[in-house]
Design a protein around this motif. Structure first.
Motif, PDB file in Angstrom:
ATOM      1  N   LYS A   8       0.900  -1.231  -0.016  1.00  0.00           N
ATOM      2  CA  LYS A   8       0.234   0.063   0.042  1.00  0.00           C
ATOM      3  C   LYS A   8       1.059   1.255   0.128  1.00  0.00           C
ATOM      4  O   LYS A   8       1.780   1.296   0.881  1.00  0.00           O
ATOM      5  CB  LYS A   8      -0.723  -0.034   1.246  1.00  0.00           C
ATOM      6  CG  LYS A   8      -1.819   1.085   1.209  1.00  0.00           C
ATOM      7  CD  LYS A   8      -3.114   0.928   2.350  1.00  0.00           C
ATOM      8  CE  LYS A   8      -4.020   2.042   2.182  1.00  0.00           C
ATOM      9  NZ  LYS A   8      -5.227   1.674   2.999  1.00  0.00           N
ATOM     10  N   ILE A   9       0.666   2.067  -1.055  1.00  0.00           N
ATOM     11  CA  ILE A   9       1.476   3.191  -1.295  1.00  0.00           C
ATOM     12  C   ILE A   9       0.676   4.448  -1.221  1.00  0.00           C
ATOM     13  O   ILE A   9      -0.593   4.668  -2.060  1.00  0.00           O
ATOM     14  CB  ILE A   9       2.391   3.290  -2.501  1.00  0.00           C
ATOM     15  CG1 ILE A   9       2.962   1.891  -2.688  1.00  0.00           C
ATOM     16  CG2 ILE A   9       3.341   4.487  -2.757  1.00  0.00           C
ATOM     17  CD1 ILE A   9       3.756   1.735  -3.764  1.00  0.00           C
ATOM     18  N   ILE A  10       1.012   5.567  -0.410  1.00  0.00           N
ATOM     19  CA  ILE A  10       0.392   6.851  -0.440  1.00  0.00           C
ATOM     20  C   ILE A  10       1.233   7.899  -1.073  1.00  0.00           C
ATOM     21  O   ILE A  10       2.202   8.154  -0.323  1.00  0.00           O
ATOM     22  CB  ILE A  10      -0.358   7.036   0.833  1.00  0.00           C
ATOM     23  CG1 ILE A  10      -1.315   6.261   1.355  1.00  0.00           C
ATOM     24  CG2 ILE A  10      -0.976   8.613   1.037  1.00  0.00           C
ATOM     25  CD1 ILE A  10      -2.624   6.054   0.355  1.00  0.00           C
ATOM     26  N   HIS A  11       0.730   8.537  -1.953  1.00  0.00           N
ATOM     27  CA  HIS A  11       1.452   9.606  -2.471  1.00  0.00           C
ATOM     28  C   HIS A  11       0.943  10.788  -1.742  1.00  0.00           C
ATOM     29  O   HIS A  11      -0.314  11.235  -1.766  1.00  0.00           O
ATOM     30  CB  HIS A  11       1.369   9.785  -4.081  1.00  0.00           C
ATOM     31  CG  HIS A  11       1.981   8.681  -4.833  1.00  0.00           C
ATOM     32  ND1 HIS A  11       3.242   8.918  -5.249  1.00  0.00           N
ATOM     33  CD2 HIS A  11       1.431   7.310  -5.196  1.00  0.00           C
ATOM     34  CE1 HIS A  11       3.617   7.482  -5.962  1.00  0.00           C
ATOM     35  NE2 HIS A  11       2.759   6.645  -5.814  1.00  0.00           N
ATOM     36  N   VAL A  12       1.823  12.036  -1.676  1.00  0.00           N
ATOM     37  CA  VAL A  12       1.297  13.126  -1.026  1.00  0.00           C
ATOM     38  C   VAL A  12       2.025  14.299  -1.896  1.00  0.00           C
ATOM     39  O   VAL A  12       3.177  14.374  -2.022  1.00  0.00           O
ATOM     40  CB  VAL A  12       1.729  13.394   0.480  1.00  0.00           C
ATOM     41  CG1 VAL A  12       1.145  14.776   1.065  1.00  0.00           C
ATOM     42  CG2 VAL A  12       1.142  12.160   1.167  1.00  0.00           C
ATOM     43  N   ILE A  13       1.102  15.126  -2.481  1.00  0.00           N
ATOM     44  CA  ILE A  13       1.532  16.133  -3.146  1.00  0.00           C
ATOM     45  C   ILE A  13       0.732  17.525  -3.014  1.00  0.00           C
ATOM     46  O   ILE A  13      -0.559  17.298  -2.358  1.00  0.00           O
ATOM     47  CB  ILE A  13       1.413  15.736  -4.832  1.00  0.00           C
ATOM     48  CG1 ILE A  13       1.932  17.020  -5.713  1.00  0.00           C
ATOM     49  CG2 ILE A  13       0.116  15.330  -5.085  1.00  0.00           C
ATOM     50  CD1 ILE A  13       2.078  16.663  -7.169  1.00  0.00           C
ATOM     51  N   LEU A  37       0.292  -2.837 -11.579  1.00  0.00           N
ATOM     52  CA  LEU A  37       0.959  -4.101 -11.149  1.00  0.00           C
ATOM     53  C   LEU A  37       0.402  -4.689  -9.936  1.00  0.00           C
ATOM     54  O   LEU A  37       1.165  -5.632  -9.398  1.00  0.00           O
ATOM     55  CB  LEU A  37       2.314  -3.434 -10.642  1.00  0.00           C
ATOM     56  CG  LEU A  37       3.089  -2.908 -12.151  1.00  0.00           C
ATOM     57  CD1 LEU A  37       4.305  -2.240 -11.587  1.00  0.00           C
ATOM     58  CD2 LEU A  37       3.631  -3.995 -12.865  1.00  0.00           C
ATOM     59  N   GLY A  38      -0.763  -4.351  -9.551  1.00  0.00           N
ATOM     60  CA  GLY A  38      -1.277  -4.881  -8.237  1.00  0.00           C
ATOM     61  C   GLY A  38      -1.369  -4.487  -7.206  1.00  0.00           C
ATOM     62  O   GLY A  38      -1.708  -5.018  -5.868  1.00  0.00           O
ATOM     63  N   MET A  39      -0.568  -3.100  -7.079  1.00  0.00           N
ATOM     64  CA  MET A  39      -0.379  -2.476  -5.670  1.00  0.00           C
ATOM     65  C   MET A  39      -1.632  -1.558  -5.422  1.00  0.00           C
ATOM     66  O   MET A  39      -2.307  -1.293  -6.219  1.00  0.00           O
ATOM     67  CB  MET A  39       0.663  -1.465  -5.530  1.00  0.00           C
ATOM     68  CG  MET A  39       1.865  -2.456  -6.140  1.00  0.00           C
ATOM     69  SD  MET A  39       3.593  -1.388  -5.981  1.00  0.00           S
ATOM     70  CE  MET A  39       4.673  -2.229  -7.001  1.00  0.00           C
ATOM     71  N   ASP A  40      -1.978  -1.430  -4.012  1.00  0.00           N
ATOM     72  CA  ASP A  40      -2.835  -0.465  -3.407  1.00  0.00           C
ATOM     73  C   ASP A  40      -2.128   1.029  -3.402  1.00  0.00           C
ATOM     74  O   ASP A  40      -1.406   1.180  -2.358  1.00  0.00           O
ATOM     75  CB  ASP A  40      -3.443  -0.962  -2.230  1.00  0.00           C
ATOM     76  CG  ASP A  40      -4.590  -0.186  -1.697  1.00  0.00           C
ATOM     77  OD1 ASP A  40      -4.930   0.537  -2.222  1.00  0.00           O
ATOM     78  OD2 ASP A  40      -5.087  -0.703  -0.478  1.00  0.00           O
ATOM     79  N   VAL A  41      -2.684   1.866  -4.250  1.00  0.00           N
ATOM     80  CA  VAL A  41      -2.273   3.244  -4.375  1.00  0.00           C
ATOM     81  C   VAL A  41      -3.242   4.328  -4.225  1.00  0.00           C
ATOM     82  O   VAL A  41      -4.363   3.991  -4.861  1.00  0.00           O
ATOM     83  CB  VAL A  41      -1.297   3.485  -5.692  1.00  0.00           C
ATOM     84  CG1 VAL A  41      -0.522   4.451  -5.608  1.00  0.00           C
ATOM     85  CG2 VAL A  41      -0.383   2.181  -6.059  1.00  0.00           C
ATOM     86  N   GLY A  42      -2.928   5.329  -3.554  1.00  0.00           N
ATOM     87  CA  GLY A  42      -3.794   6.333  -3.320  1.00  0.00           C
ATOM     88  C   GLY A  42      -3.028   7.774  -3.277  1.00  0.00           C
ATOM     89  O   GLY A  42      -1.765   7.673  -3.436  1.00  0.00           O
ATOM     90  N   VAL A  43      -3.692   8.805  -3.510  1.00  0.00           N
ATOM     91  CA  VAL A  43      -2.935  10.102  -3.513  1.00  0.00           C
ATOM     92  C   VAL A  43      -3.774  11.228  -2.379  1.00  0.00           C
ATOM     93  O   VAL A  43      -4.970  11.239  -2.517  1.00  0.00           O
ATOM     94  CB  VAL A  43      -3.120  10.737  -4.952  1.00  0.00           C
ATOM     95  CG1 VAL A  43      -2.564  12.226  -4.769  1.00  0.00           C
ATOM     96  CG2 VAL A  43      -2.244  10.021  -5.851  1.00  0.00           C
ATOM     97  N   VAL A  44      -2.887  11.694  -1.623  1.00  0.00           N
ATOM     98  CA  VAL A  44      -3.556  12.892  -0.772  1.00  0.00           C
ATOM     99  C   VAL A  44      -3.212  13.993  -1.306  1.00  0.00           C
ATOM    100  O   VAL A  44      -1.971  14.331  -1.454  1.00  0.00           O
ATOM    101  CB  VAL A  44      -3.225  12.566   0.696  1.00  0.00           C
ATOM    102  CG1 VAL A  44      -3.332  13.714   1.622  1.00  0.00           C
ATOM    103  CG2 VAL A  44      -3.874  11.264   1.347  1.00  0.00           C
ATOM    104  N   THR A  45      -3.801  15.251  -1.555  1.00  0.00           N
ATOM    105  CA  THR A  45      -3.442  16.571  -2.265  1.00  0.00           C
ATOM    106  C   THR A  45      -4.677  17.586  -1.604  1.00  0.00           C
ATOM    107  O   THR A  45      -5.893  17.335  -1.039  1.00  0.00           O
ATOM    108  CB  THR A  45      -3.560  16.171  -3.640  1.00  0.00           C
ATOM    109  OG1 THR A  45      -2.907  17.545  -4.060  1.00  0.00           O
ATOM    110  CG2 THR A  45      -4.920  16.108  -4.270  1.00  0.00           C
ATOM    111  N   ASN A  46      -4.113  18.790  -1.855  1.00  0.00           N
ATOM    112  CA  ASN A  46      -5.243  19.937  -1.576  1.00  0.00           C
ATOM    113  C   ASN A  46      -6.270  19.870  -2.719  1.00  0.00           C
ATOM    114  O   ASN A  46      -6.044  19.658  -3.898  1.00  0.00           O
ATOM    115  CB  ASN A  46      -4.406  21.143  -1.440  1.00  0.00           C
ATOM    116  CG  ASN A  46      -3.477  21.124  -0.212  1.00  0.00           C
ATOM    117  OD1 ASN A  46      -4.085  20.664   0.950  1.00  0.00           O
ATOM    118  ND2 ASN A  46      -2.342  21.346  -0.386  1.00  0.00           N
TER     119      ASN A  46
END
Length: 284
Positions: A8-13, A37-46
């Motif tokens: 599980k990866i969370i990007h923050v921008i 590729l099968g990963m659980d990915v999300g983004v947190v942003t304004n």
């Protein structure tokens, strides 16, 4: 991490708006690629500022409520740590860009949770970038940014040149050189007639890019074709470029705005040798 557990990866921008140009787009493509590729990915942003459009309505992108500072520089708000605390099971935090409060909060939160974090520089430590608002950046480096970068599990750069600038500042932690993702379509068809030579600038429109130098060279070459400026960004700088176009009496320059999909794909062509030689000669 447990065996067979989905990473599980969370990007923050700071911003996923069209006006944020390359960083927003590459973050979106990274999300889509790693998810494939099968990963659980999300983004947190304004949330995008008034009048700005988001690069995507992907449900994996969580928008924080806007704060009174308008997402400029520090932009303090309690929303990022509260949002991060509500996302369970994160293995890696990926901070897109530096200097801003969202990245600072994410690095601090990751350390407290005992989780690794990565940082993508997005060109922020090139000498030209450091020269812009230099006093603020020197102060920020001293107060927290240097520590945040040095403690990152890995720093992501897009080329060896960017890595060397990073190392020159004294950082010793791991660095990964990985080009930015991009969309490719081998079946893309030309969107413009072939009877005119076209040269394109593709990227964020920002003073650090010094696009006005390209205008000056284009003028000295007597506009040997059509020059396309593809991208969006700083509205003040955009207006400056339009004034420069008028000052130089350029007739064959077009502002295409932010481009995606087919229009973006067909513009990836190498500069012809004759133009490269002319740019080197005039810039010397």
């Amino acid at each position: 991490m447990e065996r067979n557990k989905t990473m599980k990866i969370i990007h923050v921008i700071n911003s996923m708006s069209v006006a944020n140009g390359g960083p927003a787009r590459t973050t979106l493509l990274t999300l889509q690629g790693t998810r494939a590729l099968g990963m659980d990915v999300g983004v947190v942003t304004n949330e995008p500022a008034p009048g700005e459009d988001a690069v995507s309505d992907d449900p994996a992108i969580r928008h924080l409520p806007r704060h009174c500072s308008g997402n400029k520089r520090w932009g303090y708000t309690k929303a990022p740590p509260q949002t991060l605390a509500g996302i369970e099971g994160v293995d890696i935090y990926h901070i897109q860009g530096i200097w801003l409060h969202t990245g600072y909060v994410t690095a601090r939160y990751a350390r407290r949770q005992g989780r690794p974090y990565l940082v993508t520089l997005h060109g922020t430590l090139y000498p030209e970038a450091l020269a812009h608002s230099s006093l603020i950046k020197k102060t920020t480096l001293f107060l927290y940014q240097r520590r945040q970068l040095q403690q990152a599990a890995c720093v992501h750069v897009t080329c060896r040149d960017e890595m060397e600038h990073y190392r020159a500042l004294g950082f010793t932690n791991p660095v990964a050189i990985v080009p930015c993702p991009m969309e490719c379509d081998d079946k893309a068809k030309p969107l413009y007639p072939k009877d005119v030579k076209r040269i394109g600038y593709l990227g964020r429109v920002h003073p650090r890019k010094r696009i006005e130098k390209l205008f000056e060279i284009w003028s000295r070459l007597n506009e040997p074709g059509e020059l396309l400026v593809m991208g969006d960004g700083d509205p003040v700088y955009m207006e400056f470029l339009k004034k420069e176009m008028k000052r130089l009496s350029l007739k064959r320059v077009r502002f295409e705005g932010f481009v995606t999909g087919e229009k973006r794909t067909v513009c990836w062509l190498p500069l012809p040798v004759w133009l490269c030689q002319a740019i080197l000669k005039i810039s010397a």
